[in-house]
Scaffold this motif. Sequence first.
Motif, PDB file in Angstrom:
ATOM      1  N   ASP A 100      43.134 -27.181 -53.107  1.00  0.00           N
ATOM      2  CA  ASP A 100      43.164 -27.977 -53.595  1.00  0.00           C
ATOM      3  C   ASP A 100      44.706 -28.579 -54.216  1.00  0.00           C
ATOM      4  O   ASP A 100      46.165 -28.283 -54.347  1.00  0.00           O
ATOM      5  CB  ASP A 100      43.017 -27.888 -55.063  1.00  0.00           C
ATOM      6  N   THR A 141      45.677 -31.412 -55.522  1.00  0.00           N
ATOM      7  CA  THR A 141      46.575 -31.106 -57.542  1.00  0.00           C
ATOM      8  C   THR A 141      46.998 -30.112 -57.324  1.00  0.00           C
ATOM      9  O   THR A 141      48.205 -30.618 -57.938  1.00  0.00           O
ATOM     10  CB  THR A 141      45.386 -32.040 -57.810  1.00  0.00           C
ATOM     11  N   GLN A 144      52.175 -34.724 -53.453  1.00  0.00           N
ATOM     12  CA  GLN A 144      51.801 -34.886 -52.348  1.00  0.00           C
ATOM     13  C   GLN A 144      52.151 -36.109 -51.657  1.00  0.00           C
ATOM     14  O   GLN A 144      51.813 -36.162 -50.846  1.00  0.00           O
ATOM     15  CB  GLN A 144      51.346 -36.135 -53.433  1.00  0.00           C
ATOM     16  N   ASN A 201      47.259 -34.471 -48.666  1.00  0.00           N
ATOM     17  CA  ASN A 201      47.425 -35.239 -49.462  1.00  0.00           C
ATOM     18  C   ASN A 201      46.661 -35.731 -50.062  1.00  0.00           C
ATOM     19  O   ASN A 201      45.183 -36.043 -49.532  1.00  0.00           O
ATOM     20  CB  ASN A 201      48.803 -35.838 -50.091  1.00  0.00           C
ATOM     21  N   VAL A 202      46.787 -36.011 -51.599  1.00  0.00           N
ATOM     22  CA  VAL A 202      44.970 -36.975 -52.070  1.00  0.00           C
ATOM     23  C   VAL A 202      46.121 -37.850 -53.098  1.00  0.00           C
ATOM     24  O   VAL A 202      47.214 -38.431 -53.125  1.00  0.00           O
ATOM     25  CB  VAL A 202      44.364 -36.200 -53.376  1.00  0.00           C
ATOM     26  N   SER A 203      44.936 -39.297 -53.403  1.00  0.00           N
ATOM     27  CA  SER A 203      45.658 -40.527 -54.276  1.00  0.00           C
ATOM     28  C   SER A 203      44.904 -39.613 -55.666  1.00  0.00           C
ATOM     29  O   SER A 203      44.281 -39.610 -56.110  1.00  0.00           O
ATOM     30  CB  SER A 203      45.129 -41.330 -53.408  1.00  0.00           C
ATOM     31  N   GLY A 249      43.619 -42.030 -56.850  1.00  0.00           N
ATOM     32  CA  GLY A 249      42.258 -42.608 -57.671  1.00  0.00           C
ATOM     33  C   GLY A 249      41.460 -41.530 -57.290  1.00  0.00           C
ATOM     34  O   GLY A 249      40.436 -42.144 -57.788  1.00  0.00           O
ATOM     35  N   ASP A 250      41.665 -40.825 -56.716  1.00  0.00           N
ATOM     36  CA  ASP A 250      40.800 -39.484 -56.115  1.00  0.00           C
ATOM     37  C   ASP A 250      39.677 -39.333 -57.018  1.00  0.00           C
ATOM     38  O   ASP A 250      40.602 -39.026 -58.866  1.00  0.00           O
ATOM     39  CB  ASP A 250      40.614 -38.667 -55.043  1.00  0.00           C
ATOM     40  N   HIS A 251      38.506 -39.395 -56.808  1.00  0.00           N
ATOM     41  CA  HIS A 251      37.764 -38.294 -57.663  1.00  0.00           C
ATOM     42  C   HIS A 251      38.584 -37.128 -58.427  1.00  0.00           C
ATOM     43  O   HIS A 251      38.479 -36.289 -57.864  1.00  0.00           O
ATOM     44  CB  HIS A 251      36.380 -37.741 -57.213  1.00  0.00           C
ATOM     45  N   VAL A 276      41.685 -36.548 -59.515  1.00  0.00           N
ATOM     46  CA  VAL A 276      43.202 -36.394 -59.759  1.00  0.00           C
ATOM     47  C   VAL A 276      43.494 -36.792 -61.123  1.00  0.00           C
ATOM     48  O   VAL A 276      44.516 -35.840 -61.843  1.00  0.00           O
ATOM     49  CB  VAL A 276      43.059 -36.771 -58.181  1.00  0.00           C
ATOM     50  N   VAL A 312      41.544 -29.847 -59.380  1.00  0.00           N
ATOM     51  CA  VAL A 312      40.482 -30.562 -58.698  1.00  0.00           C
ATOM     52  C   VAL A 312      39.101 -29.712 -57.699  1.00  0.00           C
ATOM     53  O   VAL A 312      37.354 -29.720 -58.622  1.00  0.00           O
ATOM     54  CB  VAL A 312      40.698 -31.748 -57.971  1.00  0.00           C
TER      55      VAL A 312
END
Length: 255
Positions: free
Chosen positions: A59, A61, A133, A140-142, A144-146, A148, A218
């Motif tokens: 994860d 986040t 991130q 990493n994640v954005s 805007g990702d689900h 986050v 997340v």
Amino acid sequence: MGDFSAVLLSEWVKVKTVKSTWITLLVAFVVTAGLGAVISAVTNSQWNSMSESDRLTFDATSTSFSGVYLGQLAVIVFAVLVVGNEYSSGMIRATLAAVPQRATLLLAKTAVVLLLVLPVALVTSFVTFFLGQALLGDHNVSIGDHGVLRAVVGMALYMTLIALLSLGVGFMLRKPVLSLGLLMPFFFLISPILSAVPKVKNVARYFPDTAGSQMVHVVPSTSVPYGPLAGFFICLAWAAACLLGGYALLKRRDA
């Protein structure tokens, strides 16, 4: 001085003119963002040595928010001192003489803590996320990702609710040393230990720090039987219970 706006202004002036207010909130920001950055960088560097199962459940986040559980220490200290300093110095006598309505006083202090901690927590959360991130590299994640953005806001709400919980404990116990002597062991010793004891871990799942961890995840956790929304309401219930307990004792006791 029973008018709420006047009491709120008075409490605002008292809190913002104390140097420890800004020091503790700055420490909360630095520790949360700094430790999260370090853990994110270390995780990125050790990615190839991680097991396949760890990679699948990784994860990004919550990894960037790894420092929040140490950073909350400063938030707890801040909230306890908001009420504890007045009891320690004896200033509470003058405060209660000017504001005999106990509910008005508690609501004013609660509002001031909320107005100070929530913006700082939001800034801390977003800075911590983006810094973490960036250091996680390709893993990493954005924003805007689900899920986050919900987790980023959730971290700020968690820190704010912990501050309100600590304020309530401060009202109940009155002495800063006593309040911190209860809260620090609870969050850093008792809760982690009980969470690992088979016969009581089902109860420990509903402690505020465990519920808060669900708010910043997340990837769903398999060890806790509820999700982020339930985690928020559990933390909210803890904060409300402590504030109500503080009010009940404040109403019954003299300074």
